[in-house]
Design a protein around this motif. Structure first.
Motif, PDB file in Angstrom:
ATOM      1  N   TYR A 151      -1.390 -13.175   3.668  1.00  0.00           N
ATOM      2  CA  TYR A 151      -0.404 -12.899   4.724  1.00  0.00           C
ATOM      3  C   TYR A 151      -1.100 -12.532   6.041  1.00  0.00           C
ATOM      4  O   TYR A 151      -0.664 -11.647   6.762  1.00  0.00           O
ATOM      5  CB  TYR A 151       0.555 -11.786   4.276  1.00  0.00           C
ATOM      6  CG  TYR A 151       1.293 -12.144   2.996  1.00  0.00           C
ATOM      7  CD1 TYR A 151       2.483 -12.870   3.030  1.00  0.00           C
ATOM      8  CD2 TYR A 151       0.769 -11.801   1.745  1.00  0.00           C
ATOM      9  CE1 TYR A 151       3.148 -13.224   1.861  1.00  0.00           C
ATOM     10  CE2 TYR A 151       1.426 -12.153   0.573  1.00  0.00           C
ATOM     11  CZ  TYR A 151       2.615 -12.866   0.635  1.00  0.00           C
ATOM     12  OH  TYR A 151       3.267 -13.223  -0.535  1.00  0.00           O
ATOM     13  N   PHE A 175       0.817  -1.211   0.000  1.00  0.00           N
ATOM     14  CA  PHE A 175       0.000   0.000   0.000  1.00  0.00           C
ATOM     15  C   PHE A 175       0.855   1.267   0.000  1.00  0.00           C
ATOM     16  O   PHE A 175       0.479   2.265  -0.611  1.00  0.00           O
ATOM     17  CB  PHE A 175      -0.968   0.008   1.192  1.00  0.00           C
ATOM     18  CG  PHE A 175      -2.272  -0.654   0.864  1.00  0.00           C
ATOM     19  CD1 PHE A 175      -3.050  -0.209  -0.188  1.00  0.00           C
ATOM     20  CD2 PHE A 175      -2.734  -1.729   1.616  1.00  0.00           C
ATOM     21  CE1 PHE A 175      -4.264  -0.812  -0.505  1.00  0.00           C
ATOM     22  CE2 PHE A 175      -3.936  -2.341   1.307  1.00  0.00           C
ATOM     23  CZ  PHE A 175      -4.700  -1.886   0.251  1.00  0.00           C
ATOM     24  N   THR A 194      10.967  -9.252  -9.233  1.00  0.00           N
ATOM     25  CA  THR A 194      12.156  -8.442  -9.523  1.00  0.00           C
ATOM     26  C   THR A 194      12.724  -7.903  -8.210  1.00  0.00           C
ATOM     27  O   THR A 194      12.072  -7.103  -7.538  1.00  0.00           O
ATOM     28  CB  THR A 194      11.766  -7.258 -10.441  1.00  0.00           C
ATOM     29  OG1 THR A 194      11.141  -7.792 -11.618  1.00  0.00           O
ATOM     30  CG2 THR A 194      12.963  -6.431 -10.837  1.00  0.00           C
ATOM     31  N   ASP A 195      13.897  -8.361  -7.856  1.00  0.00           N
ATOM     32  CA  ASP A 195      14.516  -7.963  -6.591  1.00  0.00           C
ATOM     33  C   ASP A 195      15.457  -6.788  -6.817  1.00  0.00           C
ATOM     34  O   ASP A 195      16.320  -6.836  -7.698  1.00  0.00           O
ATOM     35  CB  ASP A 195      15.282  -9.160  -6.000  1.00  0.00           C
ATOM     36  CG  ASP A 195      15.687  -8.911  -4.554  1.00  0.00           C
ATOM     37  OD1 ASP A 195      16.143  -7.788  -4.237  1.00  0.00           O
ATOM     38  OD2 ASP A 195      15.544  -9.841  -3.745  1.00  0.00           O
ATOM     39  N   HIS A 213      -4.248   1.790   6.913  1.00  0.00           N
ATOM     40  CA  HIS A 213      -4.590   3.215   6.775  1.00  0.00           C
ATOM     41  C   HIS A 213      -3.394   4.094   7.152  1.00  0.00           C
ATOM     42  O   HIS A 213      -3.236   5.196   6.636  1.00  0.00           O
ATOM     43  CB  HIS A 213      -5.829   3.566   7.604  1.00  0.00           C
ATOM     44  CG  HIS A 213      -5.640   3.489   9.087  1.00  0.00           C
ATOM     45  ND1 HIS A 213      -5.654   2.304   9.767  1.00  0.00           N
ATOM     46  CD2 HIS A 213      -5.410   4.443  10.020  1.00  0.00           C
ATOM     47  CE1 HIS A 213      -5.466   2.545  11.058  1.00  0.00           C
ATOM     48  NE2 HIS A 213      -5.304   3.828  11.231  1.00  0.00           N
ATOM     49  N   TYR A 231       5.417  -1.081  12.942  1.00  0.00           N
ATOM     50  CA  TYR A 231       4.162  -1.724  12.574  1.00  0.00           C
ATOM     51  C   TYR A 231       3.200  -0.631  12.105  1.00  0.00           C
ATOM     52  O   TYR A 231       2.950   0.335  12.818  1.00  0.00           O
ATOM     53  CB  TYR A 231       3.528  -2.508  13.745  1.00  0.00           C
ATOM     54  CG  TYR A 231       2.202  -3.063  13.281  1.00  0.00           C
ATOM     55  CD1 TYR A 231       2.169  -4.229  12.524  1.00  0.00           C
ATOM     56  CD2 TYR A 231       1.013  -2.371  13.489  1.00  0.00           C
ATOM     57  CE1 TYR A 231       0.971  -4.711  12.011  1.00  0.00           C
ATOM     58  CE2 TYR A 231      -0.187  -2.845  12.976  1.00  0.00           C
ATOM     59  CZ  TYR A 231      -0.191  -4.018  12.243  1.00  0.00           C
ATOM     60  OH  TYR A 231      -1.367  -4.483  11.721  1.00  0.00           O
ATOM     61  N   LEU A 232       2.687  -0.767  10.915  1.00  0.00           N
ATOM     62  CA  LEU A 232       1.725   0.211  10.391  1.00  0.00           C
ATOM     63  C   LEU A 232       0.477  -0.532   9.948  1.00  0.00           C
ATOM     64  O   LEU A 232       0.575  -1.493   9.185  1.00  0.00           O
ATOM     65  CB  LEU A 232       2.297   0.925   9.151  1.00  0.00           C
ATOM     66  CG  LEU A 232       3.567   1.741   9.267  1.00  0.00           C
ATOM     67  CD1 LEU A 232       4.009   2.222   7.892  1.00  0.00           C
ATOM     68  CD2 LEU A 232       3.344   2.925  10.189  1.00  0.00           C
ATOM     69  N   ASP A 233      -0.680  -0.079  10.409  1.00  0.00           N
ATOM     70  CA  ASP A 233      -1.916  -0.586   9.819  1.00  0.00           C
ATOM     71  C   ASP A 233      -2.022  -0.044   8.403  1.00  0.00           C
ATOM     72  O   ASP A 233      -1.342   0.928   8.050  1.00  0.00           O
ATOM     73  CB  ASP A 233      -3.116  -0.122  10.649  1.00  0.00           C
ATOM     74  CG  ASP A 233      -3.472  -1.132  11.740  1.00  0.00           C
ATOM     75  OD1 ASP A 233      -3.262  -2.341  11.524  1.00  0.00           O
ATOM     76  OD2 ASP A 233      -3.959  -0.700  12.801  1.00  0.00           O
ATOM     77  N   ILE A 258       8.714  -2.001  -8.708  1.00  0.00           N
ATOM     78  CA  ILE A 258       9.176  -3.398  -8.744  1.00  0.00           C
ATOM     79  C   ILE A 258       8.817  -4.100  -7.442  1.00  0.00           C
ATOM     80  O   ILE A 258       8.675  -3.465  -6.389  1.00  0.00           O
ATOM     81  CB  ILE A 258      10.702  -3.525  -8.990  1.00  0.00           C
ATOM     82  CG1 ILE A 258      11.515  -2.916  -7.843  1.00  0.00           C
ATOM     83  CG2 ILE A 258      11.092  -2.904 -10.316  1.00  0.00           C
ATOM     84  CD1 ILE A 258      12.976  -3.376  -7.873  1.00  0.00           C
ATOM     85  N   ASP A 259       8.626  -5.390  -7.531  1.00  0.00           N
ATOM     86  CA  ASP A 259       8.396  -6.178  -6.311  1.00  0.00           C
ATOM     87  C   ASP A 259       9.058  -7.538  -6.477  1.00  0.00           C
ATOM     88  O   ASP A 259       9.003  -8.142  -7.541  1.00  0.00           O
ATOM     89  CB  ASP A 259       6.900  -6.361  -6.021  1.00  0.00           C
ATOM     90  CG  ASP A 259       6.667  -6.626  -4.540  1.00  0.00           C
ATOM     91  OD1 ASP A 259       6.064  -5.768  -3.862  1.00  0.00           O
ATOM     92  OD2 ASP A 259       7.129  -7.686  -4.037  1.00  0.00           O
ATOM     93  N   GLY A 308       7.099   3.037   4.476  1.00  0.00           N
ATOM     94  CA  GLY A 308       6.387   1.777   4.696  1.00  0.00           C
ATOM     95  C   GLY A 308       6.874   1.066   5.938  1.00  0.00           C
ATOM     96  O   GLY A 308       7.784   1.528   6.627  1.00  0.00           O
ATOM     97  N   PHE A 367      17.900  -5.912  -5.271  1.00  0.00           N
ATOM     98  CA  PHE A 367      19.314  -6.198  -5.014  1.00  0.00           C
ATOM     99  C   PHE A 367      19.890  -7.215  -6.002  1.00  0.00           C
ATOM    100  O   PHE A 367      21.005  -7.674  -5.842  1.00  0.00           O
ATOM    101  CB  PHE A 367      19.497  -6.643  -3.556  1.00  0.00           C
ATOM    102  CG  PHE A 367      19.004  -5.577  -2.617  1.00  0.00           C
ATOM    103  CD1 PHE A 367      19.735  -4.415  -2.424  1.00  0.00           C
ATOM    104  CD2 PHE A 367      17.766  -5.701  -1.996  1.00  0.00           C
ATOM    105  CE1 PHE A 367      19.259  -3.402  -1.617  1.00  0.00           C
ATOM    106  CE2 PHE A 367      17.286  -4.688  -1.176  1.00  0.00           C
ATOM    107  CZ  PHE A 367      18.026  -3.534  -0.991  1.00  0.00           C
TER     108      PHE A 367
END
Ligand code: FDA
Length: 389
Positions: A57, A12, A218-219, A364, A360-362, A32-33, A353, A221
């Motif tokens: 998750y 998000f 796609t990493d 929102h 820790y982020l919810d 990328i992820d 992020g 590193f």
């Protein structure tokens, strides 16, 4: 490479930045992820045998009181009127959680008024009055008294941390909420609900813009591919939402995390537990809770005689595990400060992020903080030429 902005991570946080930069500024954004799907930890998919949407998750419940975030997310999805409630099993009996007047009266086999219940808990909490608890166990007793603490908090927390609460620092908890009404609504936020067509439909809509190029598996590193750290940092602005320690090759040491193992099972029954989340508060059950995703969407009226459940087992994460909850020991905090200094000095790279900030982020909160980063740093940089700091 032709991107104006590279975003590492399609959770998000990353997608909010990418969507704003592409839609409002007309920038070309490459996202990328390293995973094979977008959405980060909010990703969901259909379980094949049942057709039920599962949150890959862990259970994801959307809730917020932030008007700006609520307005923003509603551009991509509508929300159902799902209201989250949790129950807990103690000694073979089911209780409503978080601890409320219903829990108290059921537990003590009583008919206490709110004032009577309040007085009882105050008296029981008095056992350690005037002391300065050094461990979580004593802190828990001091906050809500031994009987309720030992029934609902002690073993559950022990399972979450795989550590006896007597060996956990008191600072992990500052308060334990007890409600002196029968309200067992889990969240107190103004807005709450689940995306009507599921998380993945919502997330895909955020990424659906001609200026957004998403590259999966796609990493950042992996230096053999063009959108790598070595190939882009210094030439294109980067928003990095992966683990901050990984970015700096663990130069200041590893930050510690807890992870969860999910044990998924399809059962030959239409309804296993009658609700979406049941906690197991006792020590003799090894898992912390069972999720039954069909109950997240009663309005879908899933036509299947089967159901899917997930048992959750919590443990310390090792290298290669999914990092879920920051542990945040004193040593972690010292390392984090050092990483923040390194991050500040990293030219044209912004860290955001939950992994990039080790917080820790919810959902929102991740979206809200991405909107702020966009407004305060990215937009002024591209519109006014301000340094991307
Ligand atoms: P997120 O982790 O989602 O995304 C980061 C992305 O970066 C990942 O896709 C990852 O693959 C990618 N990445 C990492 N390293 C990379 C690399 N080297 N190269 C390329 N890509 C890389 N919130 C809430 O509001 N309600 C809830 O009920 C829950 N429930 C919940 C349960 C559990 C078990 C967890 C762990 C978390 C929640 N959350 C939640 C929190 C929610 O998951 C969180 O707010 C979002 O994941 C935050 O989004 P981010 O984009 O910051 O991270």
């Amino acid at each position: 490479m032709t991107a104006d902005l590279v975003v590492v991570g399609s959770g998000f946080f990353g997608l909010t930045v990418a969507e704003r930069a592409a839609s409002e500024l007309g920038l070309k954004v490459t996202v990328i992820d390293r995973r094979h799907h977008i959405g980060g930890n909010a990703y969901s998919e259909t379980e094949e045998q049942t057709g039920i949407e599962v949150h890959r998750y862990g259970a994801h419940l959307f809730h917020t009181s932030n008007e700006k975030v609520w307005e923003y997310v509603n551009r991509f999805t509508t929300f159902t009127d799902y209201v989250h409630r949790v129950y807990g099993v103690h000694k073979g009996e089911v209780f409503p959680l978080p601890i409320n007047l219903g829990t108290i009266n059921q537990f003590f086999r009583a008919n206490y008024t709110p004032a009577e219940a309040r007085a009882l808990i105050a008296e029981q909490a008095g056992e350690l009055a005037g002391t300065d608890p050094q461990n979580l166990n004593d802190k828990g007793i001091q906050l809500i008294g031994r009987p309720l603490y030992e029934a609902f908090i002690k073993h559950y927390t022990g399972k979450q941390w795989q550590t006896d609460p007597k060996d956990l620092p008191a600072g992990i908890i500052s308060r334990l909420p007890v409600r002196y009404t029968y309200d067992n609504r889990y969240f107190n936020d103004t807005y709450e609900g689940l995306p009507t067509q599921g998380y993945t439909a919502w997330i895909e809509r955020m990424a659906d813009h001609p200026n957004i190029d998403v590259r999966l598996s796609t990493d950042f590193f992996d230096e053999s591919q063009p959108i790598s750290k070595g190939n882009v940092v210094g030439s294109v602005p980067v928003v990095y939402t992966g683990p901050v320690d990984r970015y700096f090759d663990y130069a200041e040491g590893d930050l510690s995390w807890r992870t969860i193992d999910f044990e998924e099972e399809v059962l030959p029954t239409g309804d296993f537990q009658g609700t979406s989340v049941v906690n197991y508060n006792d020590a003799d059950v090894p898992y912390t809770r069972i999720i039954e995703p069909r109950h997240f969407h009663p309005e879908r009226n899933y036509q299947t005689e089967k159901t899917v459940i997930m048992r959750e087992f919590s443990r310390f994460a090792e290298k290669g595990d999914e990092p879920y909850y920051p542990i945040n020991t004193e040593a972690d905090r010292a390392k984090l400060l050092a990483y923040r200094d390194l991050a500040k000095a990293e030219k044209d790279v912004l860290f955001g992020g939950r992994l990039g900030t080790y917080k820790y982020l919810d959902m929102h909160m991740a979206i809200g903080s991405a909107l702020s980063m966009y407004e305060n740093r990215i937009k002024p940089h591209f519109e006014g030429g301000q340094a991307l700091v």
